[in-house]
Design an enzyme around this catalytic site. Structure first.
Site: not given
Length: 302
Positions: A138-139, A221, A250, A269-270
């Protein structure tokens, strides 16, 4: 007055492939500052070449593509661009949840292939209202996702290495121990940082504890997840579906197993890919460098 050099490789400056290693080494050898993106790996070899290098500023929140500890030992400051992409990533995370639970991407493919009529009645999804979402890590992004999920009448719980009572009170969300969170959540959002300690955080053992029929969304990630274990969980029906914006390799190869699975939604990765967010990230990465040379400190040091 400083001098700025730009490496023009003919592709997107935001490519996750990154620029060639030899280019980074040459730039480190000649420059006092590097402004990089997530595909540009700054490792020991690059840092050792940087005799003049004083600061590396990345246009990203995550810094797992930089050997931060070695940079500190070399006296090289590392800066990043937190906060500015929180809303963009949170929006995408909720979009991915809707896409995978309502089979939006699959429906789109079926229409384009002319096969929609034959399977229309089988494209059954699930409602969001009344379900539980578990946020792992939880950032700032996790908090923004929680705020959005509450608007859908979804019960939100979280696990994080540090409990956050003030967020629990403000948003009306619940802290749970990790095993309980996994076993009771209908939707699991992965938003934690990738570090050596969290690599492959989601492995076979953890997927075995997930509530059967849950959906898994990763906007953090790819290295946080054992991809083989994820595929096994999807094939066994432990997970009803997954929506992924990040991968351990990726870009994800077109022939990858994940790309052939109808219960998986993939984006390249958008998370930060809005005009406003990417512009501000680029500006802030540059402002970190300017601040460092003017004041001795970047705006956001790691």
């Amino acid at each position: 007055m400083g001098r700025v050099e730009v490496y023009r490789h003919g592709g997107s400056p935001w490519s996750t492939r990154g620029v060639p290693k030899e280019v980074l080494i040459d730039a480190a050898r000649r420059c006092e500052a590097l402004v990089i993106f997530i595909g540009d790996v700054i490792d020991k070899e690059v840092l050792d070449a940087g005799e003049k290098l004083k600061i590396v500023s990345t246009a990203s929140v995550g810094v797992d593509h930089i050997d931060v500890e070695y940079a500190k030992r070399k006296g090289v400051v590392v800066a990043h661009t937190p906060y500015v992409l929180v809303d963009a990533v949170a929006d995408l995370a909720v979009g991915l949840l809707i896409a995978v639970t309502r089979k939006i991407a699959l429906g789109d493919r079926l229409i384009r292939s002319g096969a929609a009529d034959a399977v229309w009645g089988s494209l059954m999804g699930v409602n969001l209202r009344g379900k539980r979402a578990g946020i792992v890590g939880l950032g700032n992004i996790g908090v923004a996702i929680a705020r959005r999920l509450k608007a859908f009448d979804i019960e939100v719980a979280y696990w994080s290495r540090r409990r956050k009572p003030e967020v629990e009170f403000a948003l009306g969300i619940e802290y749970m121990e990790l095993d309980s969170l996994l076993s009771s959540s209908d939707f699991i959002f992965l938003t934690m940082a990738l570090t050596p300690e969290t690599r492959w955080f989601f492995n076979r053992e953890r997927f075995a504890k997930v509530k059967r029929g849950a959906y898994f969304i990763n906007v953090a990630r790819g290295g946080l997840v054992d991809t083989d274990a994820l595929i096994e969980a999807l094939e066994a029906g432990v997970l009803a579906g997954a929506a992924l914006d990040v991968f351990d390799v990726e870009p994800l190869p077109a022939r990858h197993k994940l790309a052939s699975m109808d219960n998986v939604v993939l984006t390249p990765h958008i998370g930060s890919a809005t005009v406003e967010t990417r512009r501000r990230m680029a500006e802030l990465a540059a402002e970190n460098v300017v601040s460092f040379f003017r004041t001795g400190r970047p705006i956001y040091a790691v």
